[in-house]
Write a protein that holds these residues in place. Structure first.
Motif, PDB file in Angstrom:
ATOM      1  N   LEU A  55       0.821  -1.202   0.000  1.00 40.03           N
ATOM      2  CA  LEU A  55       0.000   0.000   0.000  1.00 40.03           C
ATOM      3  C   LEU A  55       0.860   1.259   0.000  1.00 40.03           C
ATOM      4  N   LYS A  56       1.977   1.215   0.706  1.00 45.51           N
ATOM      5  CA  LYS A  56       2.879   2.370   0.756  1.00 45.51           C
ATOM      6  C   LYS A  56       3.414   2.683  -0.642  1.00 45.51           C
ATOM      7  N   GLU A  57       3.699   1.642  -1.408  1.00 50.00           N
ATOM      8  CA  GLU A  57       4.185   1.844  -2.777  1.00 50.00           C
ATOM      9  C   GLU A  57       3.086   2.453  -3.646  1.00 50.00           C
ATOM     10  N   ARG A  58       1.877   1.989  -3.447  1.00 50.79           N
ATOM     11  CA  ARG A  58       0.746   2.468  -4.246  1.00 50.79           C
ATOM     12  C   ARG A  58       0.300   3.876  -3.826  1.00 50.79           C
ATOM     13  N   TYR A  59       0.413   4.187  -2.546  1.00 50.27           N
ATOM     14  CA  TYR A  59       0.006   5.488  -2.008  1.00 50.27           C
ATOM     15  C   TYR A  59       1.181   6.098  -1.247  1.00 50.27           C
ATOM     16  N   PRO A  60       2.178   6.612  -1.950  1.00 49.14           N
ATOM     17  CA  PRO A  60       3.411   7.073  -1.291  1.00 49.14           C
ATOM     18  C   PRO A  60       3.253   8.327  -0.429  1.00 49.14           C
ATOM     19  N   GLN A  61       2.197   9.123  -0.649  1.00 52.05           N
ATOM     20  CA  GLN A  61       2.068  10.364   0.127  1.00 52.05           C
ATOM     21  C   GLN A  61       0.741  10.479   0.870  1.00 52.05           C
ATOM     22  N   GLU A  62      -0.336  10.118   0.210  1.00 53.80           N
ATOM     23  CA  GLU A  62      -1.654  10.281   0.812  1.00 53.80           C
ATOM     24  C   GLU A  62      -2.539   9.115   0.404  1.00 53.80           C
ATOM     25  N   LYS A 168     -13.108  16.112  -8.069  1.00 54.83           N
ATOM     26  CA  LYS A 168     -12.240  14.939  -8.056  1.00 54.83           C
ATOM     27  C   LYS A 168     -11.026  15.215  -7.185  1.00 54.83           C
ATOM     28  N   SER A 169     -10.610  14.203  -6.437  1.00 51.43           N
ATOM     29  CA  SER A 169      -9.483  14.358  -5.523  1.00 51.43           C
ATOM     30  C   SER A 169      -8.545  13.182  -5.675  1.00 51.43           C
ATOM     31  N   LYS A 170      -7.864  12.834  -4.608  1.00 55.56           N
ATOM     32  CA  LYS A 170      -6.883  11.754  -4.605  1.00 55.56           C
ATOM     33  C   LYS A 170      -7.554  10.399  -4.809  1.00 55.56           C
ATOM     34  N   PRO A 171      -6.796   9.374  -5.262  1.00 57.22           N
ATOM     35  CA  PRO A 171      -7.369   8.033  -5.383  1.00 57.22           C
ATOM     36  C   PRO A 171      -7.918   7.563  -4.044  1.00 57.22           C
ATOM     37  N   VAL A 172      -8.952   6.785  -4.122  1.00 58.54           N
ATOM     38  CA  VAL A 172      -9.622   6.293  -2.927  1.00 58.54           C
ATOM     39  C   VAL A 172      -9.431   4.792  -2.831  1.00 58.54           C
TER      40      VAL A 172
END
Length: 194
Positions: A55-62, A168-172
């Motif tokens: 998950l960290k790789e997929r969502y590195p910041q938020e 639209k915002s960040k991926p969910v």
């Protein structure tokens, strides 16, 4: 103008995070009432956050999670909450300090809070930070070992999370196991409707 020595901005942010904690504690005790469900956005780099290396790789910041239909083991601590969610059919446990939360949204009643993740008077206990670091090392070693055995990296996951109307915002990543395709309704979108 005088300098704000009391730091009202920090006091208010901490008080609102306390409200999120109380809301989650109530849901942990009684479940989600009616149509209520929550989008919770958090900084994945904040101290004390524990998510898998995948998950960290997929969502590195938020990352934004949705607590709606399929979540389990919601545990409310003094400084953080823990929840089980499924991502692409893979169960995961996430630990999120309240100080890492960037946004809390309940689209069913158009309620939203936004936070500045670094702005808090709350200090995370050293034991929590050390435990998260140790778990991250163990999970990384386990993940590396599985990748070598499989000889394959994680494939792409299909996205089909619910899409509330709004900006639209960040991926969910949602609790139904789908991630990457939803939208988060911004606070501005809520304000325009009221």
């Amino acid at each position: 103008m005088s300098e704000d020595l009391l730091r009202y901005d920090i006091l208010i942010q901490d008080a609102l995070r306390g409200a999120v904690k109380k809301i989650l504690a109530e849901v942990g005790r009684t479940g989600l009432p009616g149509d209520h469900h929550f989008y919770i956005a958090f900084d994945t780099n904040a101290p004390g956050v524990r998510i898998s290396p995948r998950l960290k790789e997929r969502y590195p910041q938020e990352m934004t999670i949705v607590l709606q239909h399929q979540f389990w083991d919601l545990a409310i601590g003094e400084h953080a909450f823990e929840v089980g969610l499924s991502f692409g059919g893979v169960p995961e446990k996430l630990l999120v300090p309240y100080s890492a939360i960037k946004g809390f949204f309940d689209p069913s009643v158009q309620f939203a809070l936004e936070f500045d993740p670094g702005k808090t008077a709350e200090e995370l206990p050293e034991e929590l930070l050390e435990a998260v670091e140790e778990l991250a090392k163990v999970e990384q070693e386990h993940s590396d070992s599985e990748a070598k055995q499989d000889g394959v990296e994680d494939g792409k996951e299909v996205a089909a999370s619910p899409k509330p109307k709004g900006k639209k915002s960040k991926p969910v990543a949602d609790a139904t196991g789908n991630d990457g395709g939803g939208e988060v309704v911004s606070l501005d979108a809520f304000r325009k409707k009221t």
